[in-house]
Write a protein that holds these residues in place. Structure first.
Motif, PDB file in Angstrom:
ATOM      1  N   ASP A   1      -4.563   2.714   9.103  1.00 18.83           N
ATOM      2  CA  ASP A   1      -4.352   2.189   7.752  1.00 18.83           C
ATOM      3  C   ASP A   1      -2.982   1.512   7.743  1.00 18.83           C
ATOM      4  O   ASP A   1      -2.096   1.949   8.486  1.00 18.83           O
ATOM      5  N   PRO A   2      -2.801   0.468   6.936  1.00 22.82           N
ATOM      6  CA  PRO A   2      -1.462  -0.141   6.880  1.00 22.82           C
ATOM      7  C   PRO A   2      -0.431   0.738   6.180  1.00 22.82           C
ATOM      8  O   PRO A   2       0.764   0.457   6.266  1.00 22.82           O
TER       9      PRO A   2
ATOM     10  N   GLN B   1      -4.515  -4.054  -5.596  1.00 20.99           N
ATOM     11  CA  GLN B   1      -4.554  -4.345  -4.163  1.00 20.99           C
ATOM     12  C   GLN B   1      -4.299  -5.843  -3.944  1.00 20.99           C
ATOM     13  O   GLN B   1      -4.706  -6.667  -4.764  1.00 20.99           O
TER      14      GLN B   1
ATOM     15  N   ARG C   1     -15.451   8.470  -5.022  1.00 19.58           N
ATOM     16  CA  ARG C   1     -15.249   9.283  -3.811  1.00 19.58           C
ATOM     17  C   ARG C   1     -15.347  10.783  -4.169  1.00 19.58           C
ATOM     18  O   ARG C   1     -14.404  11.544  -3.997  1.00 19.58           O
TER      19      ARG C   1
ATOM     20  N   HIS D   1     -10.965  -6.049   1.346  1.00 14.87           N
ATOM     21  CA  HIS D   1      -9.511  -6.214   1.252  1.00 14.87           C
ATOM     22  C   HIS D   1      -8.859  -6.713   2.534  1.00 14.87           C
ATOM     23  O   HIS D   1      -7.632  -6.787   2.617  1.00 14.87           O
TER      24      HIS D   1
ATOM     25  N   TYR E   1       0.377   4.410  -2.602  1.00 16.12           N
ATOM     26  CA  TYR E   1       0.175   5.817  -2.198  1.00 16.12           C
ATOM     27  C   TYR E   1       1.382   6.695  -2.554  1.00 16.12           C
ATOM     28  O   TYR E   1       1.243   7.898  -2.688  1.00 16.12           O
TER      29      TYR E   1
ATOM     30  N   ARG F   1      -3.364  -2.657  11.352  1.00 16.05           N
ATOM     31  CA  ARG F   1      -4.271  -3.492  10.548  1.00 16.05           C
ATOM     32  C   ARG F   1      -5.554  -3.692  11.336  1.00 16.05           C
ATOM     33  O   ARG F   1      -5.522  -3.775  12.573  1.00 16.05           O
ATOM     34  N   ALA F   2      -6.675  -3.817  10.622  1.00 14.53           N
ATOM     35  CA  ALA F   2      -7.959  -4.047  11.295  1.00 14.53           C
ATOM     36  C   ALA F   2      -7.926  -5.333  12.115  1.00 14.53           C
ATOM     37  O   ALA F   2      -8.598  -5.437  13.137  1.00 14.53           O
ATOM     38  N   GLU F   3      -7.137  -6.300  11.659  1.00 15.96           N
ATOM     39  CA  GLU F   3      -7.095  -7.605  12.345  1.00 15.96           C
ATOM     40  C   GLU F   3      -6.455  -7.498  13.727  1.00 15.96           C
ATOM     41  O   GLU F   3      -6.628  -8.401  14.546  1.00 15.96           O
TER      42      GLU F   3
ATOM     43  N   GLY G   1      -8.976   1.672   7.721  1.00 14.36           N
ATOM     44  CA  GLY G   1      -8.550   1.774   6.312  1.00 14.36           C
ATOM     45  C   GLY G   1      -8.861   3.149   5.773  1.00 14.36           C
ATOM     46  O   GLY G   1      -9.433   3.295   4.699  1.00 14.36           O
TER      47      GLY G   1
ATOM     48  N   TYR H   1       0.834  -1.216   0.000  1.00 13.98           N
ATOM     49  CA  TYR H   1       0.000   0.000   0.000  1.00 13.98           C
ATOM     50  C   TYR H   1       0.864   1.260   0.000  1.00 13.98           C
ATOM     51  O   TYR H   1       0.487   2.275  -0.595  1.00 13.98           O
TER      52      TYR H   1
ATOM     53  N   TRP I   1      -8.408   6.826  -4.746  1.00 11.61           N
ATOM     54  CA  TRP I   1      -9.659   6.101  -5.009  1.00 11.61           C
ATOM     55  C   TRP I   1     -10.749   7.019  -5.547  1.00 11.61           C
ATOM     56  O   TRP I   1     -11.922   6.664  -5.554  1.00 11.61           O
TER      57      TRP I   1
ATOM     58  N   GLY J   1      -7.058   5.463   4.527  1.00  8.38           N
ATOM     59  CA  GLY J   1      -6.298   5.976   3.381  1.00  8.38           C
ATOM     60  C   GLY J   1      -5.826   7.386   3.625  1.00  8.38           C
ATOM     61  O   GLY J   1      -5.256   7.703   4.684  1.00  8.38           O
TER      62      GLY J   1
ATOM     63  N   VAL K   1     -14.736   2.279   4.368  1.00  9.42           N
ATOM     64  CA  VAL K   1     -15.242   2.552   3.022  1.00  9.42           C
ATOM     65  C   VAL K   1     -14.346   1.824   2.017  1.00  9.42           C
ATOM     66  O   VAL K   1     -13.171   2.180   1.859  1.00  9.42           O
ATOM     67  N   GLY K   2     -14.904   0.800   1.393  1.00  9.42           N
ATOM     68  CA  GLY K   2     -14.137   0.048   0.392  1.00  9.42           C
ATOM     69  C   GLY K   2     -12.968  -0.703   1.004  1.00  9.42           C
ATOM     70  O   GLY K   2     -11.929  -0.854   0.352  1.00  9.42           O
ATOM     71  N   VAL K   3     -13.109  -1.162   2.222  1.00 13.45           N
ATOM     72  CA  VAL K   3     -11.986  -1.812   2.915  1.00 13.45           C
ATOM     73  C   VAL K   3     -12.300  -3.270   3.247  1.00 13.45           C
ATOM     74  O   VAL K   3     -11.424  -4.134   3.153  1.00 13.45           O
TER      75      VAL K   3
HETATM   76  C1  LIG Z   1      -9.848   0.880  -1.641  1.00  7.71           C
HETATM   77  S1  LIG Z   1      -8.858   1.640  -0.402  1.00  7.71           S
HETATM   78  C2  LIG Z   1     -10.010   2.702   0.407  1.00  7.71           C
HETATM   79  C3  LIG Z   1      -9.372   3.826   1.168  1.00  7.71           C
HETATM   80  C4  LIG Z   1     -10.325   4.816   1.821  1.00  7.71           C
HETATM   81  N1  LIG Z   1     -11.228   4.159   2.740  1.00  7.71           N
HETATM   82  C5  LIG Z   1     -11.110   5.589   0.771  1.00  7.71           C
HETATM   83  O1  LIG Z   1     -12.274   5.266   0.538  1.00  7.71           O
HETATM   84  O2  LIG Z   1     -10.534   6.510   0.155  1.00  7.71           O
HETATM   85  C6  LIG Z   1      -8.587   0.329   0.764  1.00  7.71           C
HETATM   86  C7  LIG Z   1      -7.811   0.797   1.979  1.00  7.71           C
HETATM   87  O3  LIG Z   1      -7.805  -0.267   2.932  1.00  7.71           O
HETATM   88  C8  LIG Z   1      -6.551  -0.320   3.547  1.00  7.71           C
HETATM   89  N2  LIG Z   1      -6.374  -1.702   4.066  1.00  7.71           N
HETATM   90  C9  LIG Z   1      -6.011  -2.805   3.364  1.00  7.71           C
HETATM   91  N3  LIG Z   1      -5.924  -3.874   4.175  1.00  7.71           N
HETATM   92  C10 LIG Z   1      -6.258  -3.444   5.414  1.00  7.71           C
HETATM   93  C11 LIG Z   1      -6.336  -4.070   6.694  1.00  7.71           C
HETATM   94  N4  LIG Z   1      -6.061  -5.374   6.834  1.00  7.71           N
HETATM   95  N5  LIG Z   1      -6.677  -3.332   7.769  1.00  7.71           N
HETATM   96  C12 LIG Z   1      -6.953  -1.997   7.620  1.00  7.71           C
HETATM   97  N6  LIG Z   1      -6.897  -1.351   6.429  1.00  7.71           N
HETATM   98  C13 LIG Z   1      -6.551  -2.058   5.346  1.00  7.71           C
HETATM   99  C14 LIG Z   1      -5.570   0.066   2.443  1.00  7.71           C
HETATM  100  O4  LIG Z   1      -4.336   0.523   2.913  1.00  7.71           O
HETATM  101  C15 LIG Z   1      -6.350   1.145   1.707  1.00  7.71           C
HETATM  102  O5  LIG Z   1      -6.058   2.425   2.194  1.00  7.71           O
END
Ligand SMILES: C[S@@+](CC[C@H](N)C(=O)[O-])C[C@H]1O[C@@H](n2cnc3c(N)ncnc32)[C@H](O)[C@@H]1O
Ligand SMILES: [Zn+2]
Length: 266
Positions: free
Chosen positions: A108-109, A217, A65, A151, A53, A129-131, A89, A49, A60, A91, A146-148
């Motif tokens: 965010d990572p 991604q 957005r 992934h 960036y 990380r969310a985990e 996440g 990531y 995105w 971003g 949003v969109g996370v």
């Molecule tokens: C499609 S982008 C969306 C970014 C932002 N939410 C936006 O809408 O502009 C996905 C985002 O999820 C983050 N991401 C990916 N894996 C993740 C994880 N395991 N935990 C938290 N964030 C994560 C990425 O770094 C990235 O910024």
């Protein structure tokens, strides 16, 4: 507010006495990844990531957005100034910047994304990380992503962490893009750039697609509304509302495949 992402114990100067882990900070942004060893999956995730960036800005924007979307989503979450908010996440932080909230946190990572997010924002950011969220249990009124969700490396670990950090009765609002056929994807892009015509945005999108630094991604899990709802349910969150262009035709969402799930921790 930040705690150790592994044992959830307190940090003193970003050091966990329990795990003996020490977390670096870069320009004021702490890097709270429990495993940063060479070859670890969290380090690889961060590198991928960061590369995205580093090479692109406002990454995105062509996934819907727009400024209308940011205000719409802000209104939908109805965050009030008394709430503590977490964006998972986040971003580059465009959405968190729009939200009200007594305390706003974004994780965010990608450090590169957060260094950008932190400029001009009242939020606090950490690489995480969310985990393995670096927060104590039951501290947030509202969590958003949003969109996370599509992934996450481990969606159950991530969703149960989001559940853990919410207060009882706290809300989770997640936007996901459900599955589309190639034909539907083409339809979305044509609508986005032709109605009304936006030639500059279209050329920019084509440039991104043709670039040697294409945005790819690392993980993408497919969802339907039902499978995403079931995932939240089995991790303790009950979905009270599903918003898409059928339920709200005026919603500035990028297409019929975009769905917002509004859930609550019982
Ligand atoms: C499609 S982008 C969306 C970014 C932002 N939410 C936006 O809408 O502009 C996905 C985002 O999820 C983050 N991401 C990916 N894996 C993740 C994880 N395991 N935990 C938290 N964030 C994560 C990425 O770094 C990235 O910024
Ligand atoms: Zn620890």
């Amino acid at each position: 507010m930040f705690v150790c992402p592994r044992c959830k114990g307190p940090l003193t100067a970003f050091r966990c006495a329990g795990c003996r882990l020490e977390f670096p900070q870069y320009e004021g942004v702490p890097c709270l990844l429990a495993d940063e060893s060479e070859g670890s999956s969290s380090r690889d995730l961060r590198a991928i990531y960061d590369e995205i960036y580093k090479n692109h800005e406002n990454v995105w924007v062509d996934q819907g957005r727009s400024s209308e979307f940011l205000s719409y989503f802000g209104a939908l979450t109805r965050a009030t100034a008394s709430e503590s908010v977490l964006e998972v996440g986040c971003g580059e932080g465009q959405l968190l910047r729009q939200l009200a909230g007594r305390e706003k946190y974004g994780i965010d990572p990608s450090l590169q994304a957060l260094l950008r997010a932190q400029r001009g924002s009242s939020g606090k950011y950490a690489v995480a990380r969310a985990e393995e969220l670096p927060f104590a249990s039951g501290v947030f009124d509202l969590a958003i992503s949003v969109g996370v969700m599509e992934h996450f490396q481990d969606v159950d670990a991530a969703t149960s962490e989001i559940w853990r950090v919410l207060k009882s009765g706290g809300r989770y609002v997640a936007l996901i893009q459900t599955d589309m056929t190639k034909f539907q994807r083409l339809g979305v892009k044509l609508r986005e750039y032709l109605l009304p015509p936006r030639p500059i945005a279209f050329v920019r999108w084509l440039g991104k697609k043709a670039s040697r630094k294409r945005i790819v991604q690392p993980f993408r899990k497919s969802y339907t509304v039902e499978s995403a709802t079931e995932c939240l349910r089995r991790n303790g969150l009950s979905v009270s509302q599903v918003v898409n262009r059928s339920t709200d035709p005026r919603a500035p969402l990028a297409g019929n495949h975009v769905v917002v799930l509004i859930a609550r921790k019982a």
